[in-house]
Design a protein around this motif. Structure first.
Motif, PDB file in Angstrom:
ATOM      1  N   VAL A  23      80.092  64.186 -25.962  1.00 34.45           N
ATOM      2  CA  VAL A  23      79.601  63.374 -24.850  1.00 34.45           C
ATOM      3  C   VAL A  23      80.615  63.415 -23.713  1.00 34.45           C
ATOM      4  CG1 VAL A  23      78.234  61.796 -26.286  1.00 34.45           C
ATOM      5  CG2 VAL A  23      80.658  61.305 -25.864  1.00 34.45           C
ATOM      6  N   SER A  24      80.169  62.963 -22.557  1.00 32.24           N
ATOM      7  CA  SER A  24      81.076  62.747 -21.437  1.00 32.24           C
ATOM      8  C   SER A  24      81.320  61.248 -21.356  1.00 32.24           C
ATOM      9  CB  SER A  24      80.449  63.267 -20.134  1.00 32.24           C
ATOM     10  OG  SER A  24      81.286  62.971 -19.036  1.00 32.24           O
ATOM     11  N   LEU A  25      82.581  60.847 -21.404  1.00 32.32           N
ATOM     12  CA  LEU A  25      82.924  59.423 -21.420  1.00 32.32           C
ATOM     13  C   LEU A  25      83.002  58.859 -20.005  1.00 32.32           C
ATOM     14  CD1 LEU A  25      85.709  59.563 -24.157  1.00 32.32           C
ATOM     15  CD2 LEU A  25      83.270  59.127 -24.439  1.00 32.32           C
ATOM     16  N   PRO A  26      82.680  57.566 -19.828  1.00 40.31           N
ATOM     17  CA  PRO A  26      82.281  56.610 -20.857  1.00 40.31           C
ATOM     18  C   PRO A  26      80.853  56.858 -21.337  1.00 40.31           C
ATOM     19  CG  PRO A  26      82.114  55.601 -18.704  1.00 40.31           C
ATOM     20  CD  PRO A  26      82.701  56.959 -18.477  1.00 40.31           C
ATOM     21  N   THR A  27      80.583  56.399 -22.551  1.00 35.21           N
ATOM     22  CA  THR A  27      79.258  56.539 -23.128  1.00 35.21           C
ATOM     23  C   THR A  27      78.709  55.155 -23.468  1.00 35.21           C
ATOM     24  OG1 THR A  27      78.004  57.729 -24.819  1.00 35.21           O
ATOM     25  CG2 THR A  27      80.108  56.806 -25.493  1.00 35.21           C
ATOM     26  N   ASN A  83      89.894  64.229 -10.027  1.00 34.77           N
ATOM     27  CA  ASN A  83      88.490  64.106 -10.422  1.00 34.77           C
ATOM     28  C   ASN A  83      88.241  64.966 -11.650  1.00 34.77           C
ATOM     29  OD1 ASN A  83      87.327  62.644  -7.871  1.00 34.77           O
ATOM     30  ND2 ASN A  83      88.559  64.318  -7.064  1.00 34.77           N
ATOM     31  N   TYR A  84      87.810  64.364 -12.708  1.00 35.05           N
ATOM     32  CA  TYR A  84      87.575  65.101 -13.942  1.00 35.05           C
ATOM     33  C   TYR A  84      86.512  64.387 -14.783  1.00 35.05           C
ATOM     34  CZ  TYR A  84      90.849  61.473 -15.446  1.00 35.05           C
ATOM     35  OH  TYR A  84      91.465  60.276 -15.669  1.00 35.05           O
ATOM     36  N   ARG A  85      86.016  65.094 -15.778  1.00 39.50           N
ATOM     37  CA  ARG A  85      85.195  64.454 -16.805  1.00 39.50           C
ATOM     38  C   ARG A  85      86.041  64.402 -18.071  1.00 39.50           C
ATOM     39  NH1 ARG A  85      80.741  68.874 -19.217  1.00 39.50           N
ATOM     40  NH2 ARG A  85      82.239  70.573 -19.563  1.00 39.50           N
ATOM     41  N   THR A  86      85.806  63.402 -18.873  1.00 37.17           N
ATOM     42  CA  THR A  86      86.500  63.301 -20.154  1.00 37.17           C
ATOM     43  C   THR A  86      85.505  63.638 -21.258  1.00 37.17           C
ATOM     44  OG1 THR A  86      87.981  61.577 -19.331  1.00 37.17           O
ATOM     45  CG2 THR A  86      87.791  61.815 -21.722  1.00 37.17           C
ATOM     46  N   ILE A  87      85.737  64.762 -21.916  1.00 37.88           N
ATOM     47  CA  ILE A  87      84.873  65.170 -23.025  1.00 37.88           C
ATOM     48  C   ILE A  87      85.348  64.463 -24.290  1.00 37.88           C
ATOM     49  CG2 ILE A  87      84.035  67.092 -24.430  1.00 37.88           C
ATOM     50  CD1 ILE A  87      84.631  68.936 -22.044  1.00 37.88           C
ATOM     51  N   GLY A  88      84.412  63.876 -25.002  1.00 41.94           N
ATOM     52  CA  GLY A  88      84.745  63.200 -26.241  1.00 41.94           C
ATOM     53  C   GLY A  88      83.665  63.438 -27.281  1.00 41.94           C
ATOM     54  N   ILE A  89      83.828  62.808 -28.421  1.00 43.09           N
ATOM     55  CA  ILE A  89      82.776  62.809 -29.426  1.00 43.09           C
ATOM     56  C   ILE A  89      82.393  61.364 -29.702  1.00 43.09           C
ATOM     57  CG2 ILE A  89      83.259  65.009 -30.563  1.00 43.09           C
ATOM     58  CD1 ILE A  89      84.953  63.502 -32.604  1.00 43.09           C
ATOM     59  N   ALA A  90      81.144  61.164 -30.101  1.00 44.18           N
ATOM     60  CA  ALA A  90      80.660  59.815 -30.366  1.00 44.18           C
ATOM     61  C   ALA A  90      79.800  59.810 -31.620  1.00 44.18           C
ATOM     62  CB  ALA A  90      79.863  59.289 -29.176  1.00 44.18           C
ATOM     63  N   ALA A  91      79.803  58.668 -32.310  1.00 44.03           N
ATOM     64  CA  ALA A  91      78.983  58.461 -33.500  1.00 44.03           C
ATOM     65  C   ALA A  91      78.630  56.984 -33.573  1.00 44.03           C
ATOM     66  CB  ALA A  91      79.737  58.893 -34.755  1.00 44.03           C
ATOM     67  N   THR A  92      77.660  56.651 -34.386  1.00 45.14           N
ATOM     68  CA  THR A  92      77.328  55.228 -34.540  1.00 45.14           C
ATOM     69  C   THR A  92      78.470  54.504 -35.247  1.00 45.14           C
ATOM     70  OG1 THR A  92      76.093  55.786 -36.553  1.00 45.14           O
ATOM     71  CG2 THR A  92      74.830  55.542 -34.514  1.00 45.14           C
ATOM     72  N   SER A  93      79.108  55.181 -36.197  1.00 48.07           N
ATOM     73  CA  SER A  93      80.269  54.621 -36.888  1.00 48.07           C
ATOM     74  C   SER A  93      81.031  55.757 -37.572  1.00 48.07           C
ATOM     75  CB  SER A  93      79.855  53.591 -37.935  1.00 48.07           C
ATOM     76  OG  SER A  93      80.958  53.213 -38.737  1.00 48.07           O
ATOM     77  N   TYR A  94      82.314  55.866 -37.296  1.00 51.16           N
ATOM     78  CA  TYR A  94      83.117  56.921 -37.932  1.00 51.16           C
ATOM     79  C   TYR A  94      83.447  56.585 -39.382  1.00 51.16           C
ATOM     80  CZ  TYR A  94      83.558  59.339 -33.518  1.00 51.16           C
ATOM     81  OH  TYR A  94      83.268  60.022 -32.373  1.00 51.16           O
ATOM     82  N   LYS A  95      83.445  55.303 -39.719  1.00 54.25           N
ATOM     83  CA  LYS A  95      83.765  54.894 -41.089  1.00 54.25           C
ATOM     84  C   LYS A  95      82.720  55.385 -42.084  1.00 54.25           C
ATOM     85  CE  LYS A  95      86.383  50.728 -39.867  1.00 54.25           C
ATOM     86  NZ  LYS A  95      86.414  49.240 -39.922  1.00 54.25           N
ATOM     87  N   THR A  96      81.464  55.444 -41.652  1.00 53.00           N
ATOM     88  CA  THR A  96      80.382  55.788 -42.583  1.00 53.00           C
ATOM     89  C   THR A  96      79.993  57.268 -42.546  1.00 53.00           C
ATOM     90  OG1 THR A  96      78.687  55.195 -40.930  1.00 53.00           O
ATOM     91  CG2 THR A  96      79.417  53.451 -42.432  1.00 53.00           C
TER      92      THR A  96
END
Length: 292
Positions: free
Chosen positions: A149-153, A261-274
């Motif tokens: 994703v591109s943050l913020p999400t 000026n930049y985009r921040t690329i990240g990863i996202a999930a509903t929960s990393y614990k599960t």
């Protein structure tokens, strides 16, 4: 009975994902009639229609949409249990479903997947490519385990930042501003702008909003290469991430934009614990590869 239900759930989820009974059968190694029978069996068991079948293809009903999120959650936990049992027995199996966008698919994933597959050949990687909005929706609905994703999400997702990617302004080499090292927002405001379509324009919109710029939008396009081609032919300027501009034509200039000026690329999930063990393992490889 439970095992049989899980098979039908997998069939239903795959039909919705692919939008076709025939394609779902091909992927699952089942006949078209077997897939149709599984769907009909669920509808009979639940006493309502879950799919509408028409000339335009398969459409999820409102009731089907209500149960689909539970179906995918059940399948997710079943997958995680299978992986945990395999881990206990000293095996590494599983499927990792990843939502991604084109620049990550091109520049990051091939090498990461190659190394990961060499070390974990029994873990299957499935990619689903779309825009930012698509990926967030797939994470939320459980179609993918995690996504780039591109943050913020969205606030309801857990996100991890990975890398900053500069946003650059591109223009034709014949443009009067092409010989400059940097372009100002005053210049950008005056120029016809070729922008990504909704769903892929989050980064650009954020930057324009931060600098209180109302753009002169000329075209909105889905494909990055189409935007670059338009710019090359003098149809306007565009603002795109540096990763997208890896090999631009010689007749296109990429200029730094005033400020940072930049985009921040990240990863996202509903929960990393599960997350399942295989998914956690892939994310570890991803972070290691980016850190090298």
């Amino acid at each position: 009975m439970v095992t049989l239900s899980l098979v039908k759930y997998e069939i239903f989820s795959t039909v919705v994902e692919l939008g076709s009974i025939t394609r779902a059968g091909e992927v699952l190694g089942l006949s078209q009639s077997a897939v149709s029978h599984a769907i009909t069996s669920l509808e009979s068991e639940w006493n309502f229609t879950i799919l509408n079948r028409g000339r335009s293809g398969i459409q999820l009903t409102s009731n089907g949409e209500r149960v689909l999120k539970y179906i995918r959650e059940i399948l997710k936990w079943n997958e995680e249990m299978a992986q945990e049992i395999a881990n206990i027995n000293g095996l590494e199996i599983g499927t990792v479903r990843i939502g991604t966008f084109s620049s990550v698919s091109i520049h990051w994933l091939p090498e990461i997947m190659k190394v990961f597959n060499e070390n974990h050949p029994l873990i299957e990687i499935k990619l689903l490519e779309g825009d930012y909005d698509d990926i967030e929706r797939w994470i939320t609905t459980g179609l993918v385990d995690f996504g780039f994703v591109s943050l913020p999400t969205s606030k309801h997702l857990e996100a991890i930042p990975l890398k900053k990617d500069r946003m650059l302004c591109i223009l034709s080499a014949e443009h009067p501003l092409a010989e400059q090292d940097e372009i100002s927002f005053e210049n950008i405001k005056e120029e016809p702008l070729i922008k990504p379509k909704k769903g892929s324009d989050n980064d650009l919109n954020r930057i324009l909003k931060e600098h209180k710029i109302t753009p002169n939008i000329k075209f909105e396009l889905t494909d990055d290469q189409a935007m670059i081609s338009m710019v090359e032919n003098g149809m306007g300027i565009s603002i795109l991430p540096e990763m997208v501009l890896h090999r631009i034509p010689t007749k296109v200039r990429a200029l730094k934009i005033e400020g940072e000026n930049y985009r921040t690329i990240g990863i996202a999930a509903t929960s990393y614990k599960t997350l399942a063990p295989a998914t956690k393992k892939f994310i570890h490889y991803l972070k290691t590869w980016l850190g090298e």
